[in-house]
Write an enzyme that holds these catalytic residues in place. Structure first.
Site, PDB file in Angstrom:
ATOM      1  N   HIS A 265       0.804  -1.231   0.000  1.00  0.00           N
ATOM      2  CA  HIS A 265       0.000   0.000   0.000  1.00  0.00           C
ATOM      3  C   HIS A 265       0.830   1.271   0.000  1.00  0.00           C
ATOM      4  CE1 HIS A 265      -3.979  -1.852   0.890  1.00  0.00           C
ATOM      5  NE2 HIS A 265      -3.228  -2.793   1.449  1.00  0.00           N
TER       6      HIS A 265
ATOM      7  N   LYS B 155       1.407  14.344   0.709  1.00  0.00           N
ATOM      8  CA  LYS B 155       0.058  14.683   0.224  1.00  0.00           C
ATOM      9  C   LYS B 155      -0.059  16.176  -0.079  1.00  0.00           C
ATOM     10  CE  LYS B 155      -2.097  10.884   2.860  1.00  0.00           C
ATOM     11  NZ  LYS B 155      -2.827  10.047   1.881  1.00  0.00           N
TER      12      LYS B 155
ATOM     13  N   THR C 257      -8.359   6.735  -1.841  1.00  0.00           N
ATOM     14  CA  THR C 257      -9.719   6.213  -1.957  1.00  0.00           C
ATOM     15  C   THR C 257     -10.725   7.324  -1.683  1.00  0.00           C
ATOM     16  OG1 THR C 257      -9.426   5.417   0.303  1.00  0.00           O
ATOM     17  CG2 THR C 257      -9.263   3.781  -1.452  1.00  0.00           C
TER      18      THR C 257
ATOM     19  N   LYS D 286      -7.839  13.930   4.375  1.00  0.00           N
ATOM     20  CA  LYS D 286      -6.917  12.785   4.313  1.00  0.00           C
ATOM     21  C   LYS D 286      -5.906  12.970   5.433  1.00  0.00           C
ATOM     22  CE  LYS D 286      -6.003  14.182   0.050  1.00  0.00           C
ATOM     23  NZ  LYS D 286      -6.147  12.971  -0.761  1.00  0.00           N
ATOM     24  N   ARG D 287      -5.112  11.947   5.727  1.00  0.00           N
ATOM     25  CA  ARG D 287      -4.081  12.119   6.744  1.00  0.00           C
ATOM     26  C   ARG D 287      -3.153  13.269   6.367  1.00  0.00           C
ATOM     27  NH1 ARG D 287      -3.521   8.377  11.183  1.00  0.00           N
ATOM     28  NH2 ARG D 287      -1.522   9.386  11.532  1.00  0.00           N
TER      29      ARG D 287
ATOM     30  N   LYS E  52     -14.420   8.367  -3.487  1.00  0.00           N
ATOM     31  CA  LYS E  52     -15.666   8.683  -2.779  1.00  0.00           C
ATOM     32  C   LYS E  52     -16.186  10.045  -3.206  1.00  0.00           C
ATOM     33  CE  LYS E  52     -13.760   6.022   0.996  1.00  0.00           C
ATOM     34  NZ  LYS E  52     -12.833   6.110   2.146  1.00  0.00           N
TER      35      LYS E  52
END
Ligand code: 26V
Length: 831
Positions: free
Chosen positions: A375, A572, A676, A566-567, A680
């Site tokens: 992952h 990111k 993910t 998100k984290r 969504k």
């Protein structure tokens, strides 16, 4: 577990009859609910509080699912079908009540039955504390997968850990993150069933010895201490299909004679205290999700749940006389990242030391029973355990790993010759900076298949991270692009859009998401667009109420809702988002931008940072600081708002996602394995602004370039720039908008004039930043201008939003499960 019949010899007719669900009627439900309130909670309706009522409601829903659950577990023993054992250290489940009501078709009945008792079911929904037994994407993925497997009638057991404390609760003080313990079990946990009688004893430490077993030399492990693993079973109901699978989470409990010898001094108080040592194993979820710290407790957790799960499957799920040579026909253990990989030497130990199989036969079985999903791409996230620690905690497993490695390296030599560099690179044992076991390599060697979680990610695994292994075993590598469950993330989270879709297409889309394609034609229907837009507006109002109830600011009407949830991670690039906000703010204030051209926007963040991740915490501080200044500055006339509700979790996501207009997926290309949340949000009609990274690549391909805002370097461009030497200062000098934004932060505009507060963050951006935020800044801002222009044409925007929904059917976790079944598990649904 004793069933109603078998060993017992009942004579009462009720004891012989099969278990049946209560009548699926309003009266039947109300009766069962009141009984549960009385006899399980020990209160009357008039003396009950909302928690009593919530628990009684949960018990009632359980009662309806119970008969099917008994059937499906009994079937598991007798049937010949293969069981998927999903091994995952994390399950980020979210609330259970609504999901289980929906699966059992009880939502309307329960609502009416409670109304007749004078109770608003909405009040009870709010009482449930979600089990936050995961960090982020990997844990939530596991929850989506088990939902899909149940819905597709695939015999599955999810195995994991019942942490007493899940992911911490986040609060802010002066804009900075504070962590509080998540005591999710405090008010009771109605969804799980403890089975202390089915506990497994799990051993640790000690030594190994060889002995003569009728002329055969064998090895046995003489452990030093042990704990009990007590299973807690949760129901995993399929949607409208009557199937109920099991999620089995293990809790650590001290054995009666807990005699860790250092504590065994005859001191009673001391020895009772020693019990907490054992019980610590399932006490808390590690809140890090990128840098493995090599903590002993974490290795204990991993071995604890995997050893218990393997033993449970062999002893309790398979029939007693099962021939273990046939194991691969009956089970696949799917390794959710490297966390359960210690299961590989554990199964070998069980087969060789306990069941006395030959090594080669055991290895052939083991290789067929495991498959591994990776992952991540960040090298620092690849778990390694020091040989020292692993050998101390699991001495027999270390020996087994050495032997696996020896035989594997012989195979490498046979294939590629004595290339010592290659041997060093491929060895499961690393030598630098200390001797260690590389868990991803062990998983790759042992697994029948290795998969990445999006096309780009799987490609990069083959080309970079696991290149030598892919050369050796090209067929071992495959891709399964992630997916999300449409039950939770569309049907439950977005009831109004769901109703609109059902009206347009019929109800089948919930289990056949490709049917959403039928909406494409409606994108050109003005009436449908109007209704679609009205749903977005009402979802924004609902989110606004949820935020207010959490003590946050409400949303402003008419704002575009721009979300990044998100984290918190440097890769990111939440900082890139902040630079856009600061730049827009600075542009308005300095007059560089005409405020009339700026689209009114609310920037909404949701993110937790690992408690030990200093830079991530500084970024949180910056977001809050910028938000406070920007949202309050009258010169921007309320056009820019920043919201950062604390404690983003699955429950909050369910309110944010349906309300979002714009989805921020802005990681540096090549760093986000899949994502993910991106799926969504697209599925709920948000347009994506994103890099060519992870599953964004596939989302863009499906929704079309016109309905996606692409920006930034591609992965090969990133590699090229890195190789050439990344000089952030060049980008700073090259774009005035960037210079002004950074200068404003550096000058202390968001820290009361104090230039030191965000100095480390600014220097990182200017002089280091592995994730090259500045390199993508110009392209990002240009893309944001395209977003503003597109949003100004509301009709065109809504059309694009509808097309996003229509073309996101591929991202159902049902499709992902079909891919796993075909490419990896070779298992089939049961009728
Ligand atoms: C790693 C570690 C490292 C040791 C400390 C504890 C810990 C806990 C979790 C992890 C896993 C991090 C990997 C992860 O969550 N990956 C995410 O997986 C998602 C599902 O495949 C994917 O969509 C995201 O892109 C990816 O970042």
């Amino acid at each position: 577990m004793p069933e109603n019949t078998s060993e017992l010899r009942p004579t009462h007719p009720l004891a012989i009859a099969p278990v049946v669900a209560p009548a699926a009627s309003v009266d039947g439900f109300a009766k069962q609910f009141l009984q549960n309130l009385n006899f399980d909670q020990g209160v009357t309706l008039s003396t009950s509080d909302v928690n009593d009522q919530y628990l009684a409601l949960a018990y009632t829903v359980r009662d309806y699912l119970m008969a099917r659950w008994f059937d499906d577990r009994a079937q598991q023993k007798t049937q010949q079908a293969k069981t998927v054992c999903y091994l995952s250290a994390e399950y980020l489940l979210g609330r259970q009540l609504d999901n289980n009501l929906l699966a059992a078709r009880l939502t309307d009945i329960a609502t009416e039955a409670l109304a007749q008792c004078g109770i608003d079911i909405d009040d009870l929904r709010q009482v449930e504390i979600e089990p936050g037994l995961g960090n982020g994407g990997l844990g939530r993925l596991a929850a989506c997968f088990i939902d899909s497997l149940a819905t597709m009638s695939v015999p599955t057991i999810g195995y994991g850990i019942r942490y007493e404390y899940g992911i911490f609760r986040q609060a802010f003080a002066d804009g900075q993150q504070i962590e509080q313990p998540d005591a999710w079990l405090r008010m009771g946990s109605p969804w799980d069933f403890a089975h202390p009688e089915a506990a497994q004893t799990i051993s640790f430490a000690g030594t190994t010895e060889t002995y003569d077993d009728d002329g055969v030399e064998r090895t046995r492990w003489v452990p030093e201490w042990n704990v009990l693993a007590v299973p807690y079973n949760m129901m995993v109901p399929g949607y409208h299909n009557g199937r109920v699978n099991t999620l089995r989470l293990w809790r650590a409990v001290a054995t009666n004679a807990f005699d860790l010898h250092t504590f065994n001094s005859g001191d009673y108080v001391q020895s009772v205290r020693a019990q907490t040592f054992a019980e610590n194993i399932s006490k808390v979820l590690y809140p890090e999700d990128s840098t493995p710290q090599g903590k002993e407790l974490r290795l204990q957790q991993q071995y604890f749940f995997v050893a218990a799960s393997i033993a449970d499957f062999i002893e309790n799920v398979l029939p007693g006389d099962f021939d273990l040579e046939q194991l691969p026909e009956r089970v696949i253990f799917q390794l959710n990242d490297t966390h359960p990989v210690i299961g590989v030497p554990e199964l070998m130990r069980v087969l060789v030391d306990e069941k006395k199989l030959e090594w080669d036969a055991a290895w052939a079985i083991t290789q067929k029973c495991f498959a591994y999903t990776c992952h991540t791409l960040l090298p620092e996230a690849l778990e390694v355990w020091s040989v020292d620690l692993l050998g101390r905690l699991l001495p027999r497993h270390l020996e087994i790993i050495y032997r696996i490695n020896d035989e594997f390296l012989l195979e490498v030599r046979e294939r590629f010759g004595d290339d010592e560099m290659l041997i060093r690179n491929m060895s499961i044992i690393g030598e630098h900076p200390y001797r260690s076991v590389r868990m991803a390599y062990l998983a790759t060697v042992a697994g029948s298949k290795v998969n990445g979680v999006a096309e780009l990610h799987s490609q990069l695994l083959r080309d970079n991270v696991l290149k030598d292994f892919a050369a050796m075993w090209p067929d071992k590598f495959t891709n399964v692009t992630n997916g999300v469950t449409p039950r939770r993330f569309l049907r439950l989270a977005n009831p109004d859009l769901s109703a609109l879709i059902t009206e347009a297409l019929g109800a089948g889309w919930t289990v056949d998401l490709e049917r959403l394609r039928g909406l494409e034609a409606l994108a050109d229907d003005a009436d449908f667009r109007e209704r679609f837009a009205a749903v977005k507006v009402s979802n924004k109002r609902r989110l606004s109420r949820v935020l207010e109830a959490r003590g946050e600011d409400a949303l402003d009407d008419g704002h575009m809702l721009d979300v990044m949830i998100k984290r918190l991670h440097e890769y990111k690039r939440q900082t890139l988002k902040v630079l856009h906000i600061v730049s827009t703010y600075e542009g308005i204030v300095s007059g560089r931008l005409d405020i009339a051209d700026v689209q009114a926007r609310t920037f909404l963040f949701g993110a937790k940072a690992a408690p030990g991740y200093g830079m991530a915490k500084r970024i949180i501080h910056l977001i809050n600081a910028v938000g406070e200044v920007v949202s309050a500055d009258e010169r921007v006339q309320g056009k820019l708002k920043v919201l950062y509700p604390a404690n983003y979790n699955v429950t909050l996501a369910e309110s944010i996602i349906p309300a979002a207009d714009l989805s921020e997926q802005i990681s540096l290309a090549g760093k986000e394995a899949s994502g993910t949340g991106n799926m969504k949000l697209a599925l709920n009609g948000a347009l994506t602004i994103g890099t060519d990274d992870g599953a964004n690549v596939e989302i863009r391909k499906l929704v079309g370039d016109d309905n996606f805002f692409l920006f930034g370097m591609s992965e090969p461009e990133v590699e090229a720039l890195w190789a050439e030497g990344y000089r952030p200062a060049d980008f700073y000098q090259g774009d005035e908008r960037l210079r002004s934004a950074i200068d404003l932060i550096a000058a202390g505009a968001f820290s009361g004039g104090d230039r030191t507060v965000f100095e480390p963050l600014v220097s990182n951006l200017l002089y280091e930043d592995r994730f090259m935020a500045l390199a993508d800044f110009s392209s990002y801002l240009d893309a944001q201008d395209r977003v503003d222009a597109a949003y100004a044409d509301q009709d065109g925007w809504v059309r694009a939003a509808i097309l996003n929904v229509a073309r996101s059917g591929y991202f159902s976790s049902d499709r992902a499960m079909r891919d796993y079944l075909e490419r990896i598990w070779h298992a089939t649904p049961v009728s």
